[in-house]
Design a protein around this motif. Structure first.
Motif, PDB file in Angstrom:
ATOM      1  N   GLU A 639       0.833  -1.210   0.000  1.00 11.33           N
ATOM      2  CA  GLU A 639       0.000   0.000   0.000  1.00 11.33           C
ATOM      3  C   GLU A 639       0.861   1.250   0.000  1.00 11.33           C
ATOM      4  O   GLU A 639       0.553   2.236  -0.685  1.00 11.33           O
ATOM      5  N   GLU A 640       1.951   1.218   0.752  1.00  7.61           N
ATOM      6  CA  GLU A 640       2.845   2.374   0.776  1.00  7.61           C
ATOM      7  C   GLU A 640       3.504   2.575  -0.582  1.00  7.61           C
ATOM      8  O   GLU A 640       3.673   3.704  -1.048  1.00  7.61           O
ATOM      9  N   ALA A 641       3.888   1.470  -1.231  1.00  2.00           N
ATOM     10  CA  ALA A 641       4.493   1.570  -2.557  1.00  2.00           C
ATOM     11  C   ALA A 641       3.498   2.141  -3.567  1.00  2.00           C
ATOM     12  O   ALA A 641       3.861   2.942  -4.428  1.00  2.00           O
ATOM     13  N   GLU A 642       2.234   1.758  -3.444  1.00  2.00           N
ATOM     14  CA  GLU A 642       1.211   2.295  -4.343  1.00  2.00           C
ATOM     15  C   GLU A 642       1.070   3.802  -4.177  1.00  2.00           C
ATOM     16  O   GLU A 642       0.978   4.547  -5.157  1.00  2.00           O
ATOM     17  N   ARG A 643       1.059   4.246  -2.929  1.00  2.00           N
ATOM     18  CA  ARG A 643       0.903   5.685  -2.681  1.00  2.00           C
ATOM     19  C   ARG A 643       2.074   6.478  -3.242  1.00  2.00           C
ATOM     20  O   ARG A 643       1.918   7.634  -3.635  1.00  2.00           O
ATOM     21  N   GLY A 644       3.229   5.858  -3.293  1.00  2.00           N
ATOM     22  CA  GLY A 644       4.401   6.525  -3.853  1.00  2.00           C
ATOM     23  C   GLY A 644       4.561   6.276  -5.338  1.00  2.00           C
ATOM     24  O   GLY A 644       5.614   6.594  -5.900  1.00  2.00           O
ATOM     25  N   TRP A 645       3.576   5.707  -5.983  1.00  2.00           N
ATOM     26  CA  TRP A 645       3.585   5.401  -7.406  1.00  2.00           C
ATOM     27  C   TRP A 645       4.751   4.473  -7.793  1.00  2.00           C
ATOM     28  O   TRP A 645       5.250   4.516  -8.908  1.00  2.00           O
ATOM     29  N   ALA A 646       5.146   3.623  -6.847  1.00  2.00           N
ATOM     30  CA  ALA A 646       6.091   2.547  -7.165  1.00  2.00           C
ATOM     31  C   ALA A 646       5.256   1.297  -7.427  1.00  2.00           C
ATOM     32  O   ALA A 646       5.248   0.343  -6.640  1.00  2.00           O
TER      33      ALA A 646
END
Length: 700
Positions: A639-646
Motif C-alpha cells: 500500500e505504501e508503494a502504491e501511494r508513492g507510485w512505485a
C-alpha cells in the motif's frame, strides 16, 4: 563408576578426568550442534569379498581386512577426510566436515585415486590378497552433526548426498572411481575424467549423471590458471617490476609478500611477474606449501632446490644425489661442495641416514648454496601458500632475507591474511621488505573481466549480465570466473552458487575462532546489512559483542558503517554478499526460524515499520514461519508503494502476500487479487504518464 562420554572408559569414582582420554568427567554435554554443509562423501567397498569371506577362517578374514582398512584410513586422513564408519569391508568417509578446507571435492577425488593405487600396491606386495574395489565420490548438501563421534559409531552426516554416493559406488567399475555431477563440475580442472552412461540408481526418480576419474591433471595444490588476460593488476605488476629492477641492478636482496584473500589472484600475479623476471634476464623458481598429504617441513624450498638442480620426482635416489652433487660442485667448487651437498640431501630426503648437528648448520648450508645461485644469475624464489607453511620454512625464509647481502635475489611469498594471525611479526626488522596487499578488482575492472569471460557478442544483454556478474562476485577474479562458467552452462541464471566458491568461503568461516564464527552466522540472518541490537538478542554474552565485531572487522569480513538507519544503534555490512550467503546457508532451518523471529522483534521495536522496514519485517516473519504476521507487513508495504507510485514494487509485494495465503482463505485471496489487478493495471498508466511528460518537455 563414571563412564567417559567421549571414549566410554570406566573410571574410579574419585576421578575428575578420564584415565584413558583425559576428557572431563561429570560435565553436562551441550546439545549436539548441527549445521548444513556442502560436503563430499567417499565410499570404498571390496568387490565380492562377502562370498570370499564365507570360505575363509575368521582369523584369515581379519588378516585381510586389517591392512586394507589401515591403508584406506591412512590415505583418506592424509587428504583431510574423516572416516565416518567401517561396515565390514565398506568404508565411508566425509570431506568438508567438521572442517571445510575450500577444495574438499578435489581432496576427496585425490584420496580416491590414492586409495585405488595403494590397494593395488597391497596386492603387488602380497599375491594372496587379490583385493578388488569400487569407489564413488559424491558432493552435495548434508546436515552435519559437529559433535558426532564416528569412533563411537555416531553418525556425522545425513542427506541425499550420502545415499547417492552409496548408489554410485555400486555402479562403479571394478578398481574404478565414479563421481557425481557436482563433484565432476568442481574438479574437472584438476582431475582427468572419462564419460560413462548415467546411472539408474535405486530410489532415484531420475538417472544420475556420472563420470569415471582416471588420474590427476595437475599436482596437488596446483591451480589451473585462467586463459583470460590479466585485468586490473597493472599497478601491482609495475611495483613488482620496480622492486626487481632494484634487486638486480643494486644487488639488494628483498623479501616481498603478496597478501590477499582466496581467489583474488595472487598466483596469477606471481606467474605474470615471473614472466617479467625472465624477460629481464632473471630466473624464477616456484615452490608451494601444501595443507595436506605428506608435505615436509621444507617442502616448498625442496621443490625449488630440485628445479635448480634438475631433479625430477621420477628420479631414483641415486640419480637425485648425483644431480645434486654435480650442481653444488658446479656452483661452489669441489672444496666447499661436500658438506653443503650432504646437508641439502638431508633436506631433500635423499639421505635418510644422515644427520646434521643443529638447525643453524643446515640453514647455513642453504644460505651458502643460495648465495652461489644468485651470484650465478639474478634469481627469484617464489614461495606459494606460505600461510600453510611449517614454522621451520618461515624461519628459513626470514633468515635468508635477513642474512643475504649484496646479491641479486628476490624472495616472493604469496599468502592469505591468516599468515599474519600465526606470524604477526612477519617481515619485521628486515633490511628490505615490502608487503603488497592484493584487494578485489575495482567495479570497472570486474566488469571488464566478466565481459571477457562471457565472450564477445553483439547481444545487448551481455553487458548487463557482465555487470550483474561482477556485482555478485564483488571484484574477486576467481569468483567472477566461476560464476561466468556457471552462467555459460545455465543461461537462465537459475543456478546455485558454485561449489568452488562456497567451499572457499566456508573454509574461511571454519578458520575463525568459535565465538567469532557464531556471531557471523547470526549476523547473516539479518541480511547483508545488520545491526548490533539484533545480535544482542541472539548472543549469550552481549558484553563480548564489541570485541567480537571488532575482530571480524579486523579480518575484513564485515565493516561498520558511519551512518546507521536506526538511531543509536551500530550498523554493519558484510564486506561480501557471498560471505553472508554461505554463512546463512550453514544454519539449519530451526535455528534460522528462531533467529529470524528475533530480528523481526528487534525491527518492530526499533523502527516505525514503514518503507524498507515493513518489507524487511515481512520477510523475517515469513522466514520465521509466521505467515500471518508476514502477510500484514507485506500488505502495508504494498500500500505504501502504491501511494508513492512505485507500482511495480507494489505488484511484487502483493504477489508475495498471495503466496503466503492458504488456498482455502478465499476472502483474503480475493482481496489481494483485486489489489494486485489494480496495481498491475496502474503500471501501464504510469508508463503512459511518463511518455506524456516527455512529449510535453520536448515540445517546450
Amino acid at each position: 563408576m563414571p563412564v567417559c562420554a567421549t571414549c566410554g572408559q570406566d573410571n574410579p569414582d574419585a576421578a575428575r578426568f578420564c584415565l584413558a582420554c583425559g576428557a572431563a568427567l561429570g560435565v553436562d554435554e551441550a546439545a549436539p550442534q548441527e549445521e548444513r554443509r556442502f560436503i563430499s562423501v567417499l565410499f570404498v567397498d571390496l568387490v565380492g569379498f562377502t562370498a570370499r569371506a564365507e570360505r575363509l577362517d575368521p582369523e584369515d578374514v581379519r588378516a585381510i581386512l586389517t591392512p586394507y582398512h589401515e591403508t584406506v584410513r591412512r590415505e583418506i586422513e592424509s587428504f583431510g577426510g574423516v572416516v565416518e564408519k567401517f561396515v565390514g569391508d565398506a568404508v565411508m568417509s566425509v570431506f568438508g566436515a567438521p572442517t571445510a578446507y575450500g577444495d574438499d571435492a578435489e581432496r576427496a577425488v585425490r584420496a580416491a585415486l590414492a586409495v585405488r593405487d595403494s590397494v593395488r600396491d597391497l596386492n603387488d606386495a602380497d599375491a594372496r590378497l587379490d583385493l578388488q574395489i569400487r569407489i564413488a565420490v559424491n558432493t552435495g548438501e548434508a546436515l552435519v552433526s559437529l559433535g558426532a563421534r564416528p569412533s563411537m559409531g555416531e553418525s556425522m552426516v545425513a542427506g541425499d548426498v550420502v545415499n547417492t554416493a552409496s548408489r554410485l559406488q555400486q555402479a562403479a567399475p571394478v578398481n574404478g572411481i565414479i563421481v557425481g555431477e557436482e563433484t565432476y563440475a568442481s574438479t574437472r580442472g584438476a582431475i582427468q575424467y572419462e564419460p560413462m552412461p548415467p546411472v539408474e540408481a535405486k530410489g532415484k526418480a531420475a538417472v544420475v549423471p556420472a563420470w569415471v576419474a582416471t588420474a590427476a591433471l595437475v599436482a596437488a595444490g596446483e591451480r589451473t590458471i585462467s586463459g583470460a588476460p590479466l585485468v586490473g593488476r597493472g599497478r601491482e605488476l609495475g611495483v613488482l617490476q620496480g622492486i626487481w629492477e632494484r634487486v638486480a641492478d643494486e644487488r639488494t636482496p628483498t623479501l616481498v609478500t603478496i597478501v590477499g584473500e582466496p581467489g583474488v589472484g595472487k598466483t596469477r600475479l606471481g606467474i605474470e611477474f615471473g614472466r617479467v623476471v625472465r624477460e629481464l634476464g632473471g630466473r624464477g623458481v616456484r615452490g608451494r606449501s601444501l595443507p595436506y598429504r605428506d608435505s615436509s617441513a621444507y617442502g616448498a624450498f625442496a621443490a625449488q632446490l630440485k628445479q635448480i638442480c634438475g631433479i625430477f620426482e621420477s628420479d631414483s635416489i641415486d640419480v637425485g644425489l648425483e644431480k645434486l652433487r654435480a650442481e653444488v660442485t658446479s656452483l661452489l667448487g669441489p672444496s666447499e661442495s661436500n658438506g653443503v651437498a650432504d646437508h641439502l640431501a638431508i633436506l631433500l630426503g635423499l639421505d635418510r641416514e644422515g644427520s646434521v648437528a643443529d638447525r643453524e648448520t643446515l640453514f647455513f648450508s642453504v644460505r651458502i648454496f643460495i648465495e652461489a645461485v644468485a651470484r650465478d644469475r639474478p634469481t627469484m624464489l617464489v614461495f606459494e601458500d606460505v600461510h600453510w607453511a611449517d614454522r621451520s620454512l618461515l624461519d628459513l625464509i626470514e633468515l635468508l632475507a635477513a642474512r643475504l647481502r649484496d646479491l641479486p635475489i628476490l624472495l616472493l611469498a604469496l599468502a592469505r591474511p591468516e599468515l599474519m594471525d600465526t606470524r604477526p611479526g612477519w617481515g619485521g626488522g628486515l633490511p628490505a621488505y615490502t608487503a603488497l596487499p592484493l584487494d578485489q578488482l575495482k567495479e570497472s575492472e570486474a566488469r571488464e573481466l566478466a565481459a571477457q569471460l562471457l565472450g564477445s557478442s553483439e547481444n545487448g544483454g551481455r553487458s548487463e549480465r557482465a555487470a550483474q556478474l561482477a556485482a555478485t562476485a564483488e571484484g574477486n577474479p576467481l569468483f567472477i570466473e566461476q560464476l561466468a562458467a556457471t552462467l555459460a552452462e545455465s543461461p537462465d541464471g537459475d543456478s546455485p552458487l558454485p561449489t568452488t566458491i562456497r567451499g572457499i568461503v566456508a573454509a574461511r568461516l571454519d578458520g575463525l575462532p568459535a565465538a567469532e564464527r557464531a556471531v557471523l552466522l547470526d549476523a547473516a540472518v539479518g541480511g547483508k546489512v545488520f545491526w548490533r541490537g539484533a545480535l544482542e538478542r541472539m548472543c549469550d554474552d552481549p558484553g563480548s559483542l564489541s570485541e567480537l565485531l571488532d575482530a571480524l572487522e579486523g579480518r575484513d569480513l564485515i565493516r561498520r558503517q558511519m551512518v546507521s538507519a536506526i538511531e543509536g544503534d551500530q550498523q554493519f555490512i558484510f564486506k561480501h554478499v557471498l560471505i553472508r550467503d554461505v554463512a546463512y546457508d550453514v544454519l539449519p532451518r530451526a535455528r534460522r526460524r528462531e533467529r529470524h523471529a528475533q530480528v523481526a522483534r528487534f525491527l518492530e521495536e526499533a523502527t516505525s515499520e514503514i518503507g524498507e522496514a515493513a518489507a524487511a519485517l515481512a520477510r523475517h516473519w515469513r522466514d520465521a514461519g509466521e505467515p500471518d504476521r508476514a502477510f500484514d507487513h507485506l500488505v502495508r508495504a504494498a500500500e505504501e508503494a502504491e501511494r508513492g507510485w512505485a507500482k511495480d514494487r507494489a505488484v511484487a509485494f502483493y504477489r508475495e502476500a498471495l503466496e503466503l495465503l492458504p488456498e482455502d482463505d478465499a476472502a483474503r485471496r480475493g482481496f489481494i487479487k483485486g489489489r494486485l489487478a489494480v496495481a498491475h493495471a496502474a503500471i501501464f498508466h504510469a508508463v503512459d504518464a511518463r511518455l506524456l511528460q516527455r512529449e510535453v518537455a520536448e515540445e517546450d
